[in-house]
Design an enzyme around this catalytic site. Structure first.
Site, PDB file in Angstrom:
ATOM      1  N   CYS A   1       0.834  -1.203   0.000  1.00  0.00           N
ATOM      2  CA  CYS A   1       0.000   0.000   0.000  1.00  0.00           C
ATOM      3  C   CYS A   1       0.871   1.256   0.000  1.00  0.00           C
ATOM      4  O   CYS A   1       1.478   1.595   1.013  1.00  0.00           O
ATOM      5  CB  CYS A   1      -0.925  -0.041   1.225  1.00  0.00           C
ATOM      6  SG  CYS A   1      -1.903   1.440   1.467  1.00  0.00           S
TER       7      CYS A   1
ATOM      8  N   CYS B   1      -0.385   4.010   2.313  1.00  0.00           N
ATOM      9  CA  CYS B   1      -0.087   3.750   3.732  1.00  0.00           C
ATOM     10  C   CYS B   1       1.386   4.000   4.044  1.00  0.00           C
ATOM     11  O   CYS B   1       1.723   4.638   5.034  1.00  0.00           O
ATOM     12  CB  CYS B   1      -0.371   2.295   4.107  1.00  0.00           C
ATOM     13  SG  CYS B   1      -1.977   1.703   3.587  1.00  0.00           S
ATOM     14  N   ASP B   2       2.275   3.465   3.200  1.00  0.00           N
ATOM     15  CA  ASP B   2       3.683   3.378   3.580  1.00  0.00           C
ATOM     16  C   ASP B   2       4.638   4.227   2.755  1.00  0.00           C
ATOM     17  O   ASP B   2       5.821   4.304   3.080  1.00  0.00           O
ATOM     18  CB  ASP B   2       4.146   1.906   3.496  1.00  0.00           C
ATOM     19  CG  ASP B   2       3.359   1.029   4.467  1.00  0.00           C
ATOM     20  OD1 ASP B   2       2.890   1.554   5.490  1.00  0.00           O
ATOM     21  OD2 ASP B   2       3.207  -0.176   4.190  1.00  0.00           O
TER      22      ASP B   2
HETATM   23  C1  LIG Z   1       0.141  -4.604   6.206  1.00  0.00           C
HETATM   24  C2  LIG Z   1      -0.953  -3.569   6.021  1.00  0.00           C
HETATM   25  C3  LIG Z   1      -0.689  -2.239   6.300  1.00  0.00           C
HETATM   26  C4  LIG Z   1      -1.692  -1.289   6.165  1.00  0.00           C
HETATM   27  N1  LIG Z   1      -1.414   0.005   6.494  1.00  0.00           N
HETATM   28  C5  LIG Z   1      -2.398   0.922   6.480  1.00  0.00           C
HETATM   29  C6  LIG Z   1      -2.137   2.267   6.892  1.00  0.00           C
HETATM   30  O1  LIG Z   1      -1.008   2.620   7.254  1.00  0.00           O
HETATM   31  N2  LIG Z   1      -3.182   3.128   6.886  1.00  0.00           N
HETATM   32  C7  LIG Z   1      -4.436   2.776   6.480  1.00  0.00           C
HETATM   33  O2  LIG Z   1      -5.344   3.615   6.540  1.00  0.00           O
HETATM   34  N3  LIG Z   1      -4.698   1.526   6.054  1.00  0.00           N
HETATM   35  C8  LIG Z   1      -3.720   0.590   6.033  1.00  0.00           C
HETATM   36  N4  LIG Z   1      -3.975  -0.685   5.602  1.00  0.00           N
HETATM   37  C9  LIG Z   1      -5.276  -0.986   4.990  1.00  0.00           C
HETATM   38  C10 LIG Z   1      -6.349  -1.249   6.074  1.00  0.00           C
HETATM   39  O3  LIG Z   1      -5.880  -2.223   6.969  1.00  0.00           O
HETATM   40  C11 LIG Z   1      -7.649  -1.700   5.419  1.00  0.00           C
HETATM   41  O4  LIG Z   1      -8.079  -0.766   4.462  1.00  0.00           O
HETATM   42  C12 LIG Z   1      -8.754  -1.871   6.454  1.00  0.00           C
HETATM   43  O5  LIG Z   1      -8.364  -2.757   7.475  1.00  0.00           O
HETATM   44  C13 LIG Z   1     -10.053  -2.405   5.827  1.00  0.00           C
HETATM   45  O6  LIG Z   1     -10.976  -2.607   6.830  1.00  0.00           O
HETATM   46  P1  LIG Z   1     -12.231  -3.594   6.657  1.00  0.00           P
HETATM   47  O7  LIG Z   1     -12.948  -3.543   7.949  1.00  0.00           O
HETATM   48  O8  LIG Z   1     -12.949  -3.279   5.416  1.00  0.00           O
HETATM   49  O9  LIG Z   1     -11.608  -5.045   6.406  1.00  0.00           O
HETATM   50  P2  LIG Z   1     -10.548  -5.912   7.211  1.00  0.00           P
HETATM   51  O10 LIG Z   1      -9.627  -5.084   7.997  1.00  0.00           O
HETATM   52  O11 LIG Z   1      -9.981  -6.839   6.175  1.00  0.00           O
HETATM   53  O12 LIG Z   1     -11.437  -6.744   8.243  1.00  0.00           O
HETATM   54  C14 LIG Z   1     -12.284  -7.780   7.823  1.00  0.00           C
HETATM   55  C15 LIG Z   1     -12.520  -8.717   8.997  1.00  0.00           C
HETATM   56  O13 LIG Z   1     -13.497  -9.667   8.603  1.00  0.00           O
HETATM   57  C16 LIG Z   1     -13.146 -10.931   9.117  1.00  0.00           C
HETATM   58  N5  LIG Z   1     -13.763 -11.944   8.252  1.00  0.00           N
HETATM   59  C17 LIG Z   1     -13.516 -12.181   6.945  1.00  0.00           C
HETATM   60  N6  LIG Z   1     -14.308 -13.176   6.490  1.00  0.00           N
HETATM   61  C18 LIG Z   1     -15.066 -13.581   7.540  1.00  0.00           C
HETATM   62  C19 LIG Z   1     -16.069 -14.590   7.689  1.00  0.00           C
HETATM   63  N7  LIG Z   1     -16.450 -15.369   6.678  1.00  0.00           N
HETATM   64  N8  LIG Z   1     -16.656 -14.748   8.919  1.00  0.00           N
HETATM   65  C20 LIG Z   1     -16.299 -13.955   9.976  1.00  0.00           C
HETATM   66  N9  LIG Z   1     -15.330 -12.998   9.883  1.00  0.00           N
HETATM   67  C21 LIG Z   1     -14.739 -12.802   8.672  1.00  0.00           C
HETATM   68  C22 LIG Z   1     -11.625 -10.956   9.049  1.00  0.00           C
HETATM   69  O14 LIG Z   1     -11.088 -11.898   9.981  1.00  0.00           O
HETATM   70  C23 LIG Z   1     -11.276  -9.512   9.396  1.00  0.00           C
HETATM   71  O15 LIG Z   1     -11.040  -9.345  10.775  1.00  0.00           O
HETATM   72  C24 LIG Z   1      -2.996  -1.666   5.711  1.00  0.00           C
HETATM   73  C25 LIG Z   1      -3.235  -3.004   5.392  1.00  0.00           C
HETATM   74  C26 LIG Z   1      -2.252  -3.944   5.545  1.00  0.00           C
HETATM   75  C27 LIG Z   1      -2.541  -5.414   5.225  1.00  0.00           C
END
Ligand SMILES: Cc1cc2nc3c(=O)[nH]c(=O)nc-3n(C[C@H](O)[C@H](O)[C@H](O)COP(=O)(O)OP(=O)(O)OC[C@H]3O[C@@H](n4cnc5c(N)ncnc54)[C@H](O)[C@@H]3O)c2cc1C
Length: 312
Positions: free
Chosen positions: A133, A136-137
């Site tokens: 990303c 992000c980084d």
């Molecule tokens: C290494 C890394 C660094 C990042 N750095 C940044 C940053 O610096 N700044 C920033 O703003 N963003 C950053 N991001 C991006 C950010 O993490 C995501 O945009 C954000 O977490 C998305 O949130 P979400 O709730 O949509 O999904 P997610 O965070 O993916 O959460 C989804 C959740 O659903 C759960 N889940 C999935 N399927 C199921 C199922 N069938 N049943 C029950 N539970 C389920 C998963 O276990 C997970 O906990 C980074 C991402 C990564 C991987």
């Protein structure tokens, strides 16, 4: 019957849980297959969430989110959801142990994950110079040399973004042609600090205790090898969305999706199925940032409250 079922406990799901419970709904369960927090808990540094001046690990950053939600009555069930089905005017949440729970409205926030290339060194240096990303980084590599792996729109657009921050960006792509829009490739080619290396693949990501230091590359036409020194590598080769819960037994999807398997939603995070909302990285055009996922979750919860009120 639940008023709202939230699937996924990342920033979108937790923020939906906070707004749904604090907004007056009583029967709200967040189904999360692991520990709440989402994919950001794998990040060692988060510094772009507005209002949080301190640089925190993703894990430390997300810890208070659950605590805050649970204070307003959100219930968390550690369970994997297999499928969401629609029956008459309600939904059925099917869990991996076969249990079925009914809900008037559902917010799907199962997120996704960046695709990994599985090249040597990727796992060792993930979060220590290997990133997926640029938004992000990228800032961590201000005035440093970085590389980008990939040839799609995201790879080239993120390279242009990085070129504004970093001293040099080397785009590595296994083909001479790009999937990215020709105009985007042209824009990247017009920038003096972007270099294209094609058709090249990464043989190894090299580093030391401080993180990534360079790459061993191979020309895929003539097998010639090459080494470059860089401080960071952005793996921008695609993104897997966790849309399995929306897939039905007959192979169709519960709501409309685009070609990438992302749910199509409007500005209220409503899908084309009344009462079904999708928030965060699973939706189309998601900026894939914590602040955006949190905003989506809040928006979806406000919509779900309105839906439940109108369908009493
Ligand atoms: C290494 C890394 C660094 C990042 N750095 C940044 C940053 O610096 N700044 C920033 O703003 N963003 C950053 N991001 C991006 C950010 O993490 C995501 O945009 C954000 O977490 C998305 O949130 P979400 O709730 O949509 O999904 P997610 O965070 O993916 O959460 C989804 C959740 O659903 C759960 N889940 C999935 N399927 C199921 C199922 N069938 N049943 C029950 N539970 C389920 C998963 O276990 C997970 O906990 C980074 C991402 C990564 C991987």
């Amino acid at each position: 019957m639940l008023e709202v079922a939230i699937i996924g406990g990342g920033p979108a799901g937790l923020s939906a849980g906070l707004y749904a419970t604090r907004g007056g709904l009583k029967d709200v369960i967040m189904f999360e297959k692991g520990m709440p927090g989402g994919q950001i808990t794998t990040s060692s540094e988060l510094e772009n969430y507005p209002g949080v001046a301190e640089v925190k690990s993703g894990f430390d950053f997300m810890a208070p989110w659950q605590e805050q939600c649970f204070r307003f009555g959100l219930k968390h069930e550690m369970a994997e959801v297999i499928r969401i089905k629609k029956k008459l005017d309600f939904f059925v949440i099917v869990l991996s142990d076969g249990k079925e729970i009914e809900a008037k409205s559902v917010i799907v926030a199962t997120g996704g994950s960046p695709k990994r290339s599985n090249v040597k060194g990727e796992d060792t240096y993930w979060g220590k110079g290997v990133s997926s990303c640029a938004t992000c980084d990228g800032f961590f590599y201000k005035n440093k040399e970085v590389a980008v792996l990939g040839g799609g729109d995201t790879a080239i657009e993120e390279s242009i973004y990085l070129a504004k921050i970093c001293s040099k960006v080397t785009i590595i792509h296994r083909r001479n042609e790009f999937r990215a829009a020709p105009i985007t490739v042209q824009r990247a080619k017009s920038l003096s600090n972007i270099e294209f290396l094609t058709p090249y693949g990464i043989e190894e990501i090299c580093g030391d205790n401080s993180g990534v230091t360079g790459l061993k590359l191979k020309n895929l036409e003539n097998n010639a090898t090459k080494e470059i020194n860089i401080a960071g590598i952005f793996m921008l080769i695609g993104y897997n969305v966790n849309n399995a819960v929306l897939m039905q037994e007959d192979g169709t999807s519960l709501c409309a999706m685009n070609e990438y398997g992302q749910a199509i939603v409007n500005l209220k995070m409503e899908t084309n199925i009344p009462g079904l909302f999708v928030a965060g990285d699973l939706r189309q055009d998601a900026p894939k940032q914590v602040v955006c996922a949190a905003s989506d979750g809040a928006t979806a919860a406000l919509g779900a409250i309105e839906f439940v009120e109108h369908h009493k």
